[in-house]
Write a protein that holds these residues in place. Sequence first.
Motif, mmCIF file in Angstrom:
data_model
loop_
_atom_site.group_PDB
_atom_site.id
_atom_site.type_symbol
_atom_site.label_atom_id
_atom_site.label_comp_id
_atom_site.label_asym_id
_atom_site.label_seq_id
_atom_site.Cartn_x
_atom_site.Cartn_y
_atom_site.Cartn_z
ATOM 1 N N PRO A 169 9.390 -9.041 5.952
ATOM 2 C CA PRO A 169 9.145 -7.532 6.114
ATOM 3 C C PRO A 169 7.965 -7.035 5.507
ATOM 4 C CG PRO A 169 10.904 -8.026 4.625
ATOM 5 C CD PRO A 169 10.281 -9.275 4.920
ATOM 6 N N ASP A 170 7.215 -6.076 6.098
ATOM 7 C CA ASP A 170 6.059 -5.322 5.603
ATOM 8 C C ASP A 170 6.558 -4.288 4.833
ATOM 9 O OD1 ASP A 170 6.572 -4.426 7.873
ATOM 10 O OD2 ASP A 170 4.437 -4.093 8.283
ATOM 11 N N ASN A 171 7.486 -4.456 3.782
ATOM 12 C CA ASN A 171 8.011 -3.230 2.962
ATOM 13 C C ASN A 171 7.038 -2.286 2.607
ATOM 14 O OD1 ASN A 171 10.809 -3.403 3.640
ATOM 15 N ND2 ASN A 171 11.032 -5.271 2.505
ATOM 16 N N HIS A 172 5.832 -2.959 1.747
ATOM 17 C CA HIS A 172 4.842 -1.902 1.234
ATOM 18 C C HIS A 172 3.731 -2.226 1.987
ATOM 19 C CE1 HIS A 172 8.117 -2.811 -1.918
ATOM 20 N NE2 HIS A 172 7.676 -1.600 -1.942
ATOM 21 N N GLY A 173 3.385 -2.463 3.355
ATOM 22 C CA GLY A 173 2.491 -2.600 3.984
ATOM 23 C C GLY A 173 1.548 -3.915 3.735
ATOM 24 N N THR A 174 0.487 -4.056 4.597
ATOM 25 C CA THR A 174 -0.076 -5.094 4.366
ATOM 26 C C THR A 174 -1.845 -4.972 4.374
ATOM 27 O OG1 THR A 174 -0.843 -7.393 5.560
ATOM 28 C CG2 THR A 174 -0.077 -5.544 6.884
ATOM 29 N N THR A 175 -2.380 -5.713 3.816
ATOM 30 C CA THR A 175 -3.783 -5.730 3.527
ATOM 31 C C THR A 175 -4.320 -6.794 4.622
ATOM 32 O OG1 THR A 175 -4.004 -7.530 1.949
ATOM 33 C CG2 THR A 175 -3.673 -5.211 1.367
ATOM 34 N N LEU A 176 -3.611 -7.502 5.449
ATOM 35 C CA LEU A 176 -4.269 -8.495 6.333
ATOM 36 C C LEU A 176 -5.329 -9.402 5.495
ATOM 37 C CD1 LEU A 176 -4.182 -6.941 9.759
ATOM 38 C CD2 LEU A 176 -2.843 -8.681 9.010
#
Length: 298
Positions: A169-176
């Motif tokens: 899960p991307d619980n704190h977002g992603t920077t890709l």
Amino acid sequence: MLPWKRLFRPLAALLLTTAVAVVPAAGAEAAAPSGGTPSLQQSQESGSGWNDYSCKPSAAHPRPVALVHGTFANSVDNWLALAPYLEDRGYCVFSLDYGQLPGVPLFYGLGPIADSAGQLRTFVDKVLAATGAAEVDIVGHSQGGMMPRYYLKFLGGVAKVNALVGIAPDNHGTTLNGLTNLLPYFPGAEDLLSSATPGLADQVAGSAFLTKLNAGGDTVPGVHYTVIATKYDEVVTPYSSQFLSGSDVHNVLLQNLCVLDLSEHVLIGLTDRIAFHEVANALDPAHATPTSCASAFS
């Protein structure tokens, strides 16, 4: 180190990866009708398999399982392996489509995530009404492991959900892998992303949506949280950002259970039976069994 030992690890990893991909694929094929992959309508209306609204939870598994797909996925393709895996273990299993944009068929999870959480609320109410259960357990992949947290925190889901299991899960977002850091250097890019695909914009690390979601703590009391991550995740980066903080959280890194597991962001949710074994443990912790490389064959 002896030459044969240097060769063993990559060979074993190859064999394990093949097993993880092939074993559930056979089960998915058996679950599909003779014409091939089931359509969305077939999945939602079928009287057998998952999304069977006549299914009544057993005493052993009293809570139905709600599967929440990831970005660009849908209620069928994301779960061709995990849904039968859970059904075989006696669960009533249901899945939904959410976050569809106008004029964009088949690909879901692209709409504003707060709106998608509202669709999840409606879906959970439907499942509870049909099954007579008091609560559901939610298992989500990628965005589907993060979005339910909004439902829990802001839309009353805490009273209707026992456990949330997030697979990558991307619980704190992603920077890709740092690519999102380039957006400010392209005038209008952030506005275009937000207007065209708000569900993607909401998942960028530091977005207004994620800031609101994580303010005041990652979790809410009364829900059991599990996060299952892989260090080879190339979509939600860094992979450690997937983990939650809280008093009732179990964070799992697959490679700590099986160093040979090579799954990345997609495979961990689609075919990885080692991850699936951890899902089963999270859904029924009283009967959990150790997860290892051998779980790929269980």
